[in-house]
Design a protein around this motif. Sequence first.
Motif, PDB file in Angstrom:
ATOM      1  N   GLU A 119      44.837  21.511  36.951  1.00 49.13           N
ATOM      2  CA  GLU A 119      43.593  21.117  36.299  1.00 49.13           C
ATOM      3  C   GLU A 119      43.183  22.129  35.236  1.00 49.13           C
ATOM      4  O   GLU A 119      42.429  21.803  34.313  1.00 49.13           O
ATOM      5  N   ALA A 120      43.665  23.363  35.389  1.00 55.70           N
ATOM      6  CA  ALA A 120      43.361  24.422  34.432  1.00 55.70           C
ATOM      7  C   ALA A 120      44.626  25.226  34.177  1.00 55.70           C
ATOM      8  O   ALA A 120      45.565  25.217  34.970  1.00 55.70           O
ATOM      9  N   LEU A 121      44.638  25.928  33.047  1.00 52.05           N
ATOM     10  CA  LEU A 121      45.756  26.789  32.693  1.00 52.05           C
ATOM     11  C   LEU A 121      45.279  28.233  32.570  1.00 52.05           C
ATOM     12  O   LEU A 121      44.140  28.495  32.171  1.00 52.05           O
ATOM     13  N   GLY A 122      46.161  29.153  32.924  1.00 53.45           N
ATOM     14  CA  GLY A 122      45.919  30.565  32.690  1.00 53.45           C
ATOM     15  C   GLY A 122      46.967  31.100  31.734  1.00 53.45           C
ATOM     16  O   GLY A 122      48.039  30.507  31.563  1.00 53.45           O
ATOM     17  N   ALA A 123      46.661  32.207  31.102  1.00 54.53           N
ATOM     18  CA  ALA A 123      47.594  32.835  30.157  1.00 54.53           C
ATOM     19  C   ALA A 123      47.662  34.324  30.450  1.00 54.53           C
ATOM     20  O   ALA A 123      46.806  34.873  31.156  1.00 54.53           O
ATOM     21  N   PHE A 124      48.685  34.974  29.909  1.00 56.85           N
ATOM     22  CA  PHE A 124      48.855  36.409  30.105  1.00 56.85           C
ATOM     23  C   PHE A 124      48.965  37.086  28.746  1.00 56.85           C
ATOM     24  O   PHE A 124      49.900  36.819  27.990  1.00 56.85           O
ATOM     25  N   GLY A 125      47.988  37.928  28.428  1.00 61.91           N
ATOM     26  CA  GLY A 125      47.940  38.584  27.121  1.00 61.91           C
ATOM     27  C   GLY A 125      48.553  39.963  27.163  1.00 61.91           C
ATOM     28  O   GLY A 125      47.874  40.944  27.479  1.00 61.91           O
ATOM     29  N   LEU A 126      49.818  40.049  26.835  1.00 66.45           N
ATOM     30  CA  LEU A 126      50.512  41.339  26.800  1.00 66.45           C
ATOM     31  C   LEU A 126      50.877  41.749  25.381  1.00 66.45           C
ATOM     32  O   LEU A 126      50.493  42.806  24.898  1.00 66.45           O
ATOM     33  N   THR A 127      51.634  40.894  24.689  1.00 67.26           N
ATOM     34  CA  THR A 127      52.188  41.239  23.380  1.00 67.26           C
ATOM     35  C   THR A 127      51.087  41.486  22.360  1.00 67.26           C
ATOM     36  O   THR A 127      50.075  40.771  22.322  1.00 67.26           O
ATOM     37  N   GLU A 128      51.300  42.488  21.514  1.00 61.40           N
ATOM     38  CA  GLU A 128      50.352  42.804  20.453  1.00 61.40           C
ATOM     39  C   GLU A 128      51.053  42.736  19.102  1.00 61.40           C
ATOM     40  O   GLU A 128      52.288  42.850  19.028  1.00 61.40           O
ATOM     41  N   PRO A 129      50.302  42.538  18.023  1.00 61.42           N
ATOM     42  CA  PRO A 129      50.916  42.375  16.703  1.00 61.42           C
ATOM     43  C   PRO A 129      51.870  43.503  16.327  1.00 61.42           C
ATOM     44  O   PRO A 129      52.896  43.262  15.684  1.00 61.42           O
ATOM     45  N   GLY A 130      51.567  44.730  16.744  1.00 62.98           N
ATOM     46  CA  GLY A 130      52.440  45.850  16.383  1.00 62.98           C
ATOM     47  C   GLY A 130      53.318  46.329  17.511  1.00 62.98           C
ATOM     48  O   GLY A 130      54.058  47.304  17.366  1.00 62.98           O
ATOM     49  N   GLY A 131      53.253  45.624  18.672  1.00 65.53           N
ATOM     50  CA  GLY A 131      53.960  46.108  19.849  1.00 65.53           C
ATOM     51  C   GLY A 131      55.287  45.440  20.105  1.00 65.53           C
ATOM     52  O   GLY A 131      56.295  46.071  20.329  1.00 65.53           O
ATOM     53  N   GLY A 132      55.306  44.099  20.080  1.00 66.23           N
ATOM     54  CA  GLY A 132      56.534  43.377  20.358  1.00 66.23           C
ATOM     55  C   GLY A 132      57.073  43.705  21.737  1.00 66.23           C
ATOM     56  O   GLY A 132      56.360  43.650  22.734  1.00 66.23           O
ATOM     57  N   SER A 133      58.347  44.089  21.777  1.00 73.11           N
ATOM     58  CA  SER A 133      58.987  44.386  23.054  1.00 73.11           C
ATOM     59  C   SER A 133      58.515  45.698  23.672  1.00 73.11           C
ATOM     60  O   SER A 133      58.763  45.961  24.839  1.00 73.11           O
ATOM     61  N   ASP A 134      57.845  46.529  22.895  1.00 72.43           N
ATOM     62  CA  ASP A 134      57.387  47.832  23.387  1.00 72.43           C
ATOM     63  C   ASP A 134      56.008  47.687  24.004  1.00 72.43           C
ATOM     64  O   ASP A 134      54.991  48.025  23.399  1.00 72.43           O
ATOM     65  N   ALA A 135      55.980  47.153  25.243  1.00 76.59           N
ATOM     66  CA  ALA A 135      54.700  46.910  25.905  1.00 76.59           C
ATOM     67  C   ALA A 135      53.946  48.203  26.177  1.00 76.59           C
ATOM     68  O   ALA A 135      52.722  48.217  26.288  1.00 76.59           O
ATOM     69  N   GLY A 136      54.680  49.315  26.281  1.00 77.98           N
ATOM     70  CA  GLY A 136      54.034  50.592  26.524  1.00 77.98           C
ATOM     71  C   GLY A 136      53.216  51.086  25.350  1.00 77.98           C
ATOM     72  O   GLY A 136      52.446  52.043  25.472  1.00 77.98           O
ATOM     73  N   ALA A 137      53.384  50.429  24.194  1.00 82.77           N
ATOM     74  CA  ALA A 137      52.638  50.827  22.998  1.00 82.77           C
ATOM     75  C   ALA A 137      51.307  50.087  22.883  1.00 82.77           C
ATOM     76  O   ALA A 137      50.740  49.985  21.793  1.00 82.77           O
ATOM     77  N   THR A 138      50.812  49.575  23.990  1.00 87.29           N
ATOM     78  CA  THR A 138      49.560  48.814  24.007  1.00 87.29           C
ATOM     79  C   THR A 138      48.418  49.595  23.359  1.00 87.29           C
ATOM     80  O   THR A 138      48.197  50.773  23.658  1.00 87.29           O
ATOM     81  N   ARG A 139      47.696  48.929  22.462  1.00 90.01           N
ATOM     82  CA  ARG A 139      46.552  49.548  21.783  1.00 90.01           C
ATOM     83  C   ARG A 139      45.220  48.962  22.231  1.00 90.01           C
ATOM     84  O   ARG A 139      44.174  49.576  22.018  1.00 90.01           O
ATOM     85  N   THR A 140      45.253  47.775  22.807  1.00 98.24           N
ATOM     86  CA  THR A 140      44.018  47.189  23.327  1.00 98.24           C
ATOM     87  C   THR A 140      43.433  48.124  24.385  1.00 98.24           C
ATOM     88  O   THR A 140      44.164  48.650  25.232  1.00 98.24           O
ATOM     89  N   THR A 141      42.140  48.336  24.323  1.00 98.29           N
ATOM     90  CA  THR A 141      41.485  49.260  25.252  1.00 98.29           C
ATOM     91  C   THR A 141      40.427  48.529  26.085  1.00 98.29           C
ATOM     92  O   THR A 141      39.868  47.521  25.655  1.00 98.29           O
ATOM     93  N   ALA A 142      40.183  49.062  27.262  1.00 90.57           N
ATOM     94  CA  ALA A 142      39.093  48.588  28.115  1.00 90.57           C
ATOM     95  C   ALA A 142      38.341  49.812  28.606  1.00 90.57           C
ATOM     96  O   ALA A 142      38.895  50.652  29.311  1.00 90.57           O
ATOM     97  N   ARG A 143      37.098  49.920  28.203  1.00 88.75           N
ATOM     98  CA  ARG A 143      36.272  51.080  28.555  1.00 88.75           C
ATOM     99  C   ARG A 143      35.282  50.683  29.654  1.00 88.75           C
ATOM    100  O   ARG A 143      34.620  49.650  29.563  1.00 88.75           O
ATOM    101  N   ARG A 144      35.208  51.516  30.671  1.00 84.26           N
ATOM    102  CA  ARG A 144      34.279  51.235  31.763  1.00 84.26           C
ATOM    103  C   ARG A 144      32.861  51.576  31.322  1.00 84.26           C
ATOM    104  O   ARG A 144      32.592  52.658  30.796  1.00 84.26           O
ATOM    105  N   ASP A 145      31.959  50.627  31.514  1.00 80.57           N
ATOM    106  CA  ASP A 145      30.551  50.823  31.179  1.00 80.57           C
ATOM    107  C   ASP A 145      29.725  50.300  32.352  1.00 80.57           C
ATOM    108  O   ASP A 145      29.407  49.117  32.426  1.00 80.57           O
ATOM    109  N   GLY A 146      29.425  51.196  33.283  1.00 79.53           N
ATOM    110  CA  GLY A 146      28.692  50.792  34.480  1.00 79.53           C
ATOM    111  C   GLY A 146      29.518  49.832  35.319  1.00 79.53           C
ATOM    112  O   GLY A 146      30.629  50.143  35.739  1.00 79.53           O
ATOM    113  N   ASP A 147      29.000  48.643  35.528  1.00 76.70           N
ATOM    114  CA  ASP A 147      29.678  47.631  36.338  1.00 76.70           C
ATOM    115  C   ASP A 147      30.500  46.663  35.490  1.00 76.70           C
ATOM    116  O   ASP A 147      30.842  45.560  35.943  1.00 76.70           O
TER     117      ASP A 147
END
Length: 387
Positions: A119-147
């Motif tokens: 009934e619904a679809l999920g996706a997985f966001g790994l690849t980045e425009p400058g990353g390609g196969s080098d997943a370790g080069a991830t630039r997307t950040t997630a900063r903790r802000d309280g909860d």
Amino acid sequence: MIDVRLSEDQETLRKTVAEFARDEIAPVIGEYYEKGEFPYEIVAQMGRMGLFGLPFPEECGGMGGDYFALCLALEELARVDSSVAITLEAGVSLGAMPVFRYGTAAQRAEWLPALVSGEALGAFGLTEPGGGSDAGATRTTARRDGDNWVINGTKAFITNSGTDITRLVTVTAVTGELDGRKQISAIIVPAGTPGFTVSKKYSKVGWSASDTRELSFSDCVVPASNLLGEEGRGYAQFLSTLDEGRVAISAVSVGLAQGCVDECVKYVREREAFGHKIGEYQSIQFKIADMEARTHVARLAYYEAASRMLRNEPFKRQAAIAKLVASSAAMDNARDATQIFGGYGFMNEFPVGRFYRDAKILEIGEGTSEVQRMLIARDLGLQRPWQ
């Protein structure tokens, strides 16, 4: 003794999906493909058949099967069309499976019922425009802000990320640093979250009836409880997910390769040249024989990888081998099928035209052929000189 025969239940599943692909998908998919439209009705039918729930236990709303059952379904779908097959593969392997593997009880209760029912679809966001196969080069950040987590960054080439029934995207993001190395975590971002923008569909060479988009996150805020698995373990979780996904992509590749054989056998029995059916010429016979041999070997490769995975044995090398061999077989068979069909093979109204357009991405997606060779070499103990 090695026995690669399917059980009665497996053969019943294979025949059921093959019949569905032949009778329901084949007559209509060409129009979806030409218009670049997502086949919502076909996806809904697959959901009602239980295909999205194949590898999940019944307590999660699934069919109580296993990953090999999913692979059998994927092969039969891809025999007719890869856009539909990849929609199922990504929806299960990359959308629902990470939630099932690493989600909390609350996350599984919230997301899995709709995902495993189709009934619904999920996706997985790994690849980045400058990353390609080098997943370790991830630039997307997630900063903790309280909860909450505040996410910033961009993801590229994400399947199933912008349909009308997409409910979530799990994204990898840098959440910290330890001993000079990025700590990457996986975070669930529900569709429609402010700051989460889904770009228009890509104009693609193939897989034209599947949904693939770029995603951007600008101060996108989600609850801290949306962390999937352990903080800092997102990259390791992804690698495990990808190993399984490579087996599934191998099945898709085998399906496309077999579809090329199927179409060629039918065509050469009808097409005449120089007073004879072209299937009577040995050069054509040999070419089709090579196509069938490639397909057979590739199928055995993914069968073995799936078997090892289900026995909880190491299967990283076998998954890489299957992905490498099967994607190569798909590309080679698509090229040969197009040659056999001649001018008709260059027309999108013929399945082999779509097969040719769809085949190349199989050597790229979920790890390029070069990455597979690298993984195989590493598993053999061959390291790079700077390691």
